[in-house]
Design an enzyme around this catalytic site. Structure first.
Site, PDB file in Angstrom:
ATOM      1  N   TYR A 113      35.009 -57.251   0.419  1.00  0.00           N
ATOM      2  CA  TYR A 113      35.775 -57.233  -0.842  1.00  0.00           C
ATOM      3  C   TYR A 113      34.933 -56.665  -1.993  1.00  0.00           C
ATOM      4  CZ  TYR A 113      38.675 -59.070  -4.670  1.00  0.00           C
ATOM      5  OH  TYR A 113      39.457 -59.202  -5.794  1.00  0.00           O
TER       6      TYR A 113
ATOM      7  N   LYS B 162      35.570 -53.217  -4.176  1.00  0.00           N
ATOM      8  CA  LYS B 162      35.786 -53.204  -5.633  1.00  0.00           C
ATOM      9  C   LYS B 162      34.714 -52.384  -6.343  1.00  0.00           C
ATOM     10  CE  LYS B 162      39.579 -55.622  -5.731  1.00  0.00           C
ATOM     11  NZ  LYS B 162      40.845 -55.036  -6.210  1.00  0.00           N
TER      12      LYS B 162
HETATM   13  P1  NAP Z   1      47.876 -61.829  -4.850  1.00  0.00           P
HETATM   14  O1  NAP Z   1      48.526 -62.950  -5.593  1.00  0.00           O
HETATM   15  O2  NAP Z   1      47.445 -62.039  -3.443  1.00  0.00           O
HETATM   16  O3  NAP Z   1      48.858 -60.555  -4.931  1.00  0.00           O
HETATM   17  C1  NAP Z   1      48.541 -59.353  -4.294  1.00  0.00           C
HETATM   18  C2  NAP Z   1      49.833 -58.643  -3.919  1.00  0.00           C
HETATM   19  O4  NAP Z   1      49.485 -57.421  -3.235  1.00  0.00           O
HETATM   20  C3  NAP Z   1      50.691 -59.460  -2.958  1.00  0.00           C
HETATM   21  O5  NAP Z   1      52.052 -59.382  -3.328  1.00  0.00           O
HETATM   22  C4  NAP Z   1      50.431 -58.775  -1.623  1.00  0.00           C
HETATM   23  O6  NAP Z   1      51.496 -58.943  -0.708  1.00  0.00           O
HETATM   24  C5  NAP Z   1      50.301 -57.337  -2.063  1.00  0.00           C
HETATM   25  N1  NAP Z   1      49.707 -56.506  -1.020  1.00  0.00           N
HETATM   26  C6  NAP Z   1      48.837 -56.883  -0.040  1.00  0.00           C
HETATM   27  N2  NAP Z   1      48.579 -55.839   0.763  1.00  0.00           N
HETATM   28  C7  NAP Z   1      49.301 -54.785   0.292  1.00  0.00           C
HETATM   29  C8  NAP Z   1      49.460 -53.445   0.720  1.00  0.00           C
HETATM   30  N3  NAP Z   1      48.840 -52.966   1.821  1.00  0.00           N
HETATM   31  N4  NAP Z   1      50.268 -52.615   0.013  1.00  0.00           N
HETATM   32  C9  NAP Z   1      50.922 -53.092  -1.068  1.00  0.00           C
HETATM   33  N5  NAP Z   1      50.838 -54.364  -1.501  1.00  0.00           N
HETATM   34  C10 NAP Z   1      50.018 -55.200  -0.840  1.00  0.00           C
HETATM   35  O7  NAP Z   1      46.572 -61.311  -5.614  1.00  0.00           O
HETATM   36  P2  NAP Z   1      46.198 -61.333  -7.166  1.00  0.00           P
HETATM   37  O8  NAP Z   1      45.271 -62.448  -7.403  1.00  0.00           O
HETATM   38  O9  NAP Z   1      47.420 -61.162  -8.005  1.00  0.00           O
HETATM   39  O10 NAP Z   1      45.294 -60.005  -7.204  1.00  0.00           O
HETATM   40  C11 NAP Z   1      45.782 -58.762  -7.691  1.00  0.00           C
HETATM   41  C12 NAP Z   1      44.605 -57.805  -7.811  1.00  0.00           C
HETATM   42  O11 NAP Z   1      43.607 -58.365  -8.666  1.00  0.00           O
HETATM   43  C13 NAP Z   1      43.894 -57.532  -6.480  1.00  0.00           C
HETATM   44  O12 NAP Z   1      43.467 -56.200  -6.431  1.00  0.00           O
HETATM   45  C14 NAP Z   1      42.707 -58.455  -6.540  1.00  0.00           C
HETATM   46  O13 NAP Z   1      41.645 -57.992  -5.736  1.00  0.00           O
HETATM   47  C15 NAP Z   1      42.357 -58.372  -8.013  1.00  0.00           C
HETATM   48  N6  NAP Z   1      41.563 -59.503  -8.504  1.00  0.00           N
HETATM   49  C16 NAP Z   1      42.029 -60.768  -8.432  1.00  0.00           C
HETATM   50  C17 NAP Z   1      41.240 -61.805  -8.898  1.00  0.00           C
HETATM   51  C18 NAP Z   1      41.700 -63.232  -8.868  1.00  0.00           C
HETATM   52  O14 NAP Z   1      40.872 -64.102  -9.196  1.00  0.00           O
HETATM   53  N7  NAP Z   1      42.928 -63.537  -8.516  1.00  0.00           N
HETATM   54  C19 NAP Z   1      39.981 -61.532  -9.415  1.00  0.00           C
HETATM   55  C20 NAP Z   1      39.530 -60.223  -9.459  1.00  0.00           C
HETATM   56  C21 NAP Z   1      40.338 -59.212  -9.000  1.00  0.00           C
HETATM   57  P3  NAP Z   1      51.365 -60.129   0.424  1.00  0.00           P
HETATM   58  O15 NAP Z   1      51.133 -61.399  -0.350  1.00  0.00           O
HETATM   59  O16 NAP Z   1      52.675 -60.069   1.131  1.00  0.00           O
HETATM   60  O17 NAP Z   1      50.176 -59.761   1.265  1.00  0.00           O
END
Ligand code: NAP
Length: 246
Positions: free
Chosen positions: A154, A158
Site C-alpha cells: 500500500y 501511494k
Molecule cells: P473505502 O471506504 O474502502 O472505499 C473505496 C471504494 O473504492 C470502495 O467503494 C471500493 O469498492 C472501491 N474500489 C475498490 N476497488 C476498486 C476498483 N478496482 N475499481 C473501482 N473502485 C474500486 O476507502 P476510503 O477510506 O474511502 O479510501 C478512499 C481512498 O483514500 C483510497 O485511495 C485510500 O487508499 C485513500 N486513503 C484512505 C485513508 C483512510 O484512512 N481511510 C487514508 C489515506 C488514504 P468495494 O468496497 O466494493 O471494494
C-alpha cells in the site's frame, strides 16, 4: 456554484471518501460521475445526490482494467462532454508483513491504487488536452510519504501515486491542466474501521489534532484543488492529516 457545468469523474465513489468527494463536487454544481467496482453502490450514491436536486450518475468501473476505463471515458464524452475534473480515489489495502506478503496481495494493491490511477489519468489527460483545461487530483496517503508497518504494498503504491502526480503535472501544465495529490492521514471510513480500538487509540495519540479525519476534511481540500481558486497550484501534495506528519 463554483463548478457549474463541469463534468467530474470520481473513482471509488460508492462509499467513504470518494462518495463524500462526489457529494461535495455536486454541491458546487458539477455533474459528477461516480465510478466504482460496486456499480450498484455507485448508482445508489448518485441517486441520493440527484434526490438532493444535484447532478450525478453512477457507473461500474474496475480501474485496474484498461478496457473498462476506456469504455467509461468514451461513455462520458458520449453522454456529457469531455471531462473537466478527475479524482483518482479508488484504493484498497491488503496488509501483511513484507516477509510474508503474498505476490497476489502485492499485485492487486499496485494494480488498483497505482495502475488504476495511471489508466484513468491517461484517458482524462487525452480529453483535457484537447480542451486545454482540466484538473486531476490523485488520492495518495500519509503512508506513501512515511511508510507504515505491514503496508509495503500500500505505501509503495501511494508513493508511486505521488511520483505519477508530479510527472503528469509537468507533462500537461502547458495545456492548462493541473495535477495534484491529496495525502490523507487516518480517516474514519470502512478502510480504517477494521482497526481494533487499541490501534485506533494509539493512532489518535500521534495526531496533534487528536482525532481521526472525516471524509469531509478530504473532500473540501479536493474541491479547492479542482476549483479556479487553485489554478496556480500544480504538482503538489497536500497533506491533510491533523498534523500527524509535518
Ligand atoms: P473505502 O471506504 O474502502 O472505499 C473505496 C471504494 O473504492 C470502495 O467503494 C471500493 O469498492 C472501491 N474500489 C475498490 N476497488 C476498486 C476498483 N478496482 N475499481 C473501482 N473502485 C474500486 O476507502 P476510503 O477510506 O474511502 O479510501 C478512499 C481512498 O483514500 C483510497 O485511495 C485510500 O487508499 C485513500 N486513503 C484512505 C485513508 C483512510 O484512512 N481511510 C487514508 C489515506 C488514504 P468495494 O468496497 O466494493 O471494494
Amino acid at each position: 456554484m463554483e463548478l457549474k457545468d463541469r463534468v467530474a469523474l470520481v473513482t471509488g465513489g460508492a462509499q467513504g471518501i470518494g462518495r463524500t468527494i462526489a457529494e461535495e463536487l455536486a454541491g458546487l454544481g458539477a455533474h459528477v460521475v461516480l465510478a466504482d467496482i460496486n456499480g450498484e453502490g455507485a448508482e445508489s450514491a448518485a441517486e441520493k445526490i440527484r434526490a438532493a436536486g444535484q447532478k450525478a450518475s453512477g457507473v461500474r468501473l474496475d480501474v485496474s482494467c484498461a478496457q473498462d476505463v476506456q469504455s467509461v471515458f468514451d461513455g462520458i464524452i458520449k453522454e456529457h462532454k469531455p471531462l473537466d475534473i478527475l479524482v483518482n480515489n479508488a484504493g484498497i489495502t491488503r496488509d501483511g508483513l513484507m516477509i510474508r506478503m503474498k505476490e497476489d496481495d502485492w499485485n492487486r494493491v499496485l494494480d488498483i491504487n497505482l495502475k488504476g490511477s495511471f489508466l484513468c489519468a491517461q484517458q482524462a489527460a487525452k480529453q483535457m488536452m484537447k480542451q486545454k483545461k482540466g484538473a486531476i487530483v490523485n488520492i495518495a496517503s500519509i503512508v506513501g510519504v512515511m511508510g507504515n508497518f505491514g503496508q509495503a504494498n500500500y505505501s509503495a503504491s501511494k508513493a508511486g501515486v505521488i511520483g505519477l502526480t508530479k510527472t503528469l503535472a509537468r507533462e500537461v501544465a502547458s495545456r492548462g491542466i493541473t495535477v495534484n495529490a491529496v495525502a490523507p492521514g487516518f480517516i474514519d471510513t470502512e478502510m480504517t474501521r477494521v482497526l481494533d480500538e487499541g490501534v485506533r487509540q494509539k493512532l489518535i495519540e500521534q495526531i496533534p489534532l487528536a482525532r481521526l479525519g472525516e471524509p469531509e476534511d478530504i473532500a473540501r481540500s479536493v474541491a479547492f484543488l479542482v476549483s479556479d481558486r487553485a489554478s496556480y497550484i500544480t504538482g503538489q501534495v497536500i497533506n491533510v492529516n491533523g498534523g500527524m506528519l509535518m
